[in-house]
Design a protein around this motif. Structure first.
Motif, PDB file in Angstrom:
ATOM      1  N   VAL A  58      39.144  39.655  26.143  1.00 57.25           N
ATOM      2  CA  VAL A  58      40.037  40.353  27.069  1.00 57.25           C
ATOM      3  C   VAL A  58      40.048  39.227  28.087  1.00 57.25           C
ATOM      4  CG1 VAL A  58      40.456  42.067  28.944  1.00 57.25           C
ATOM      5  CG2 VAL A  58      39.449  42.729  26.669  1.00 57.25           C
ATOM      6  N   GLY A  59      41.466  39.056  28.940  1.00 58.98           N
ATOM      7  CA  GLY A  59      41.551  37.693  29.848  1.00 58.98           C
ATOM      8  C   GLY A  59      40.894  38.499  31.191  1.00 58.98           C
ATOM      9  N   LEU A  60      40.289  37.802  31.921  1.00 59.50           N
ATOM     10  CA  LEU A  60      39.814  38.188  33.298  1.00 59.50           C
ATOM     11  C   LEU A  60      40.297  37.364  34.317  1.00 59.50           C
ATOM     12  CD1 LEU A  60      37.687  39.933  34.705  1.00 59.50           C
ATOM     13  CD2 LEU A  60      35.863  37.933  34.661  1.00 59.50           C
ATOM     14  N   PRO A  61      41.329  37.814  35.125  1.00 60.46           N
ATOM     15  CA  PRO A  61      42.030  37.381  35.986  1.00 60.46           C
ATOM     16  C   PRO A  61      41.248  37.017  37.364  1.00 60.46           C
ATOM     17  CG  PRO A  61      42.769  39.445  35.789  1.00 60.46           C
ATOM     18  CD  PRO A  61      41.755  39.436  35.129  1.00 60.46           C
ATOM     19  N   ARG A  62      41.393  35.783  38.042  1.00 59.85           N
ATOM     20  CA  ARG A  62      40.610  35.723  39.057  1.00 59.85           C
ATOM     21  C   ARG A  62      41.900  34.643  39.954  1.00 59.85           C
ATOM     22  NH1 ARG A  62      34.768  35.172  38.436  1.00 59.85           N
ATOM     23  NH2 ARG A  62      34.341  35.340  36.273  1.00 59.85           N
ATOM     24  N   HIS A  63      41.358  34.745  41.208  1.00 54.75           N
ATOM     25  CA  HIS A  63      42.114  33.848  42.100  1.00 54.75           C
ATOM     26  C   HIS A  63      41.742  32.322  41.836  1.00 54.75           C
ATOM     27  CE1 HIS A  63      43.616  37.007  44.928  1.00 54.75           C
ATOM     28  NE2 HIS A  63      42.368  37.495  44.825  1.00 54.75           N
ATOM     29  N   GLY A  66      38.522  31.091  41.898  1.00 57.46           N
ATOM     30  CA  GLY A  66      37.286  31.819  41.046  1.00 57.46           C
ATOM     31  C   GLY A  66      37.150  33.049  41.421  1.00 57.46           C
ATOM     32  N   VAL A  67      37.523  33.718  42.806  1.00 56.33           N
ATOM     33  CA  VAL A  67      37.161  34.823  43.223  1.00 56.33           C
ATOM     34  C   VAL A  67      38.185  36.193  42.686  1.00 56.33           C
ATOM     35  CG1 VAL A  67      37.081  36.514  45.285  1.00 56.33           C
ATOM     36  CG2 VAL A  67      36.637  34.048  45.601  1.00 56.33           C
ATOM     37  N   GLU A  68      36.970  37.145  42.114  1.00 58.28           N
ATOM     38  CA  GLU A  68      37.858  38.207  41.317  1.00 58.28           C
ATOM     39  C   GLU A  68      38.680  39.130  42.501  1.00 58.28           C
ATOM     40  OE1 GLU A  68      35.304  40.532  39.169  1.00 58.28           O
ATOM     41  OE2 GLU A  68      34.462  38.653  37.855  1.00 58.28           O
ATOM     42  N   HIS A  69      39.655  39.732  41.907  1.00 57.61           N
ATOM     43  CA  HIS A  69      40.546  40.731  42.825  1.00 57.61           C
ATOM     44  C   HIS A  69      40.642  41.993  42.058  1.00 57.61           C
ATOM     45  CE1 HIS A  69      43.727  39.459  39.977  1.00 57.61           C
ATOM     46  NE2 HIS A  69      43.582  38.374  40.286  1.00 57.61           N
ATOM     47  N   GLU A  70      41.618  42.776  42.341  1.00 55.70           N
ATOM     48  CA  GLU A  70      41.668  44.209  41.884  1.00 55.70           C
ATOM     49  C   GLU A  70      41.876  44.019  40.358  1.00 55.70           C
ATOM     50  OE1 GLU A  70      44.837  47.717  42.175  1.00 55.70           O
ATOM     51  OE2 GLU A  70      44.660  46.515  43.756  1.00 55.70           O
ATOM     52  N   ASP A  94      38.066  33.890  31.360  1.00 53.96           N
ATOM     53  CA  ASP A  94      38.608  33.295  32.587  1.00 53.96           C
ATOM     54  C   ASP A  94      40.041  33.302  32.202  1.00 53.96           C
ATOM     55  OD1 ASP A  94      39.849  32.201  34.841  1.00 53.96           O
ATOM     56  OD2 ASP A  94      38.020  30.794  35.182  1.00 53.96           O
ATOM     57  N   GLU A  95      41.170  33.968  32.747  1.00 55.82           N
ATOM     58  CA  GLU A  95      42.424  33.612  32.437  1.00 55.82           C
ATOM     59  C   GLU A  95      43.198  33.168  33.680  1.00 55.82           C
ATOM     60  OE1 GLU A  95      45.091  37.565  33.619  1.00 55.82           O
ATOM     61  OE2 GLU A  95      44.263  37.603  31.465  1.00 55.82           O
ATOM     62  N   ARG A  96      42.630  32.679  34.409  1.00 57.15           N
ATOM     63  CA  ARG A  96      43.246  32.297  35.716  1.00 57.15           C
ATOM     64  C   ARG A  96      44.697  31.380  35.402  1.00 57.15           C
ATOM     65  NH1 ARG A  96      38.541  29.407  39.135  1.00 57.15           N
ATOM     66  NH2 ARG A  96      37.272  30.034  37.258  1.00 57.15           N
ATOM     67  N   TYR A  97      44.560  30.388  34.597  1.00 62.57           N
ATOM     68  CA  TYR A  97      45.853  29.659  34.444  1.00 62.57           C
ATOM     69  C   TYR A  97      46.607  29.867  33.291  1.00 62.57           C
ATOM     70  CZ  TYR A  97      42.903  26.898  37.715  1.00 62.57           C
ATOM     71  OH  TYR A  97      42.200  26.797  38.570  1.00 62.57           O
ATOM     72  N   SER A  98      46.491  31.120  32.561  1.00 57.52           N
ATOM     73  CA  SER A  98      47.051  31.325  31.291  1.00 57.52           C
ATOM     74  C   SER A  98      48.520  31.692  31.714  1.00 57.52           C
ATOM     75  CB  SER A  98      46.793  32.492  30.447  1.00 57.52           C
ATOM     76  OG  SER A  98      46.581  33.717  31.388  1.00 57.52           O
TER      77      SER A  98
END
Length: 129
Positions: A58-63, A66-70, A94-98
């Motif tokens: 599961v992709g985990l979005p972050r700012h 690297g800080v997590e959000h809602e 980590d899906e930050r850049y997907s």
């Protein structure tokens, strides 16, 4: 050879990709658009029965910093529900850049391609070899 399913979780759509531990190449599979939570999990359950994955990613979005959000909290909850409902191991990636990778592509159905990028990140991470 183990099958791996990956999910790009969204409130309106969930992208799904598939790959295996031998070829280690992610392929877009589906976009789930069910209106209800039960409908989404029914479709996911069918994919899990069909593909019999050893693990779900599961992709985990972050700012960007690297800080997590809602949505990070929602994705963690989704991963926990996958594990609890289907008794399948889940891994967060980590899906930050997907989204940035595919943002230049047109069309609505990019969720499955985002899931494929997330899955490819999982395969490319040496710790999952």
């Amino acid at each position: 050879m183990d099958t791996v399913l990956a999910f790009d979780f969204g409130l309106k759509r969930i992208g799904v990709a598939v790959g295996n531990t031998v070829i280690r190449q992610a392929q877009p599979l589906a976009v789930i658009r069910a209106a209800t939570n039960d409908g989404k999990f029914a479709e996911i359950g069918e994919l899990i029965r069909q593909w019999q994955p050893a693990v779900c990613v599961v992709g985990l979005p972050r700012h960007p910093d690297g800080v997590e959000h809602e949505m990070s909290v929602r994705c963690r909850r989704f991963a926990n529900q996958l594990h609890g409902r289907f008794d399948v191991a889940t891994v967060l990636v980590d899906e930050r850049y997907s989204s940035a990778v595919i943002s230049h592509q047109r069309g609505e159905a990019i969720d499955d391609r985002a899931a494929a990028i997330i899955l490819q990140q999982y395969f490319d991470d040496e710790s999952h070899s």
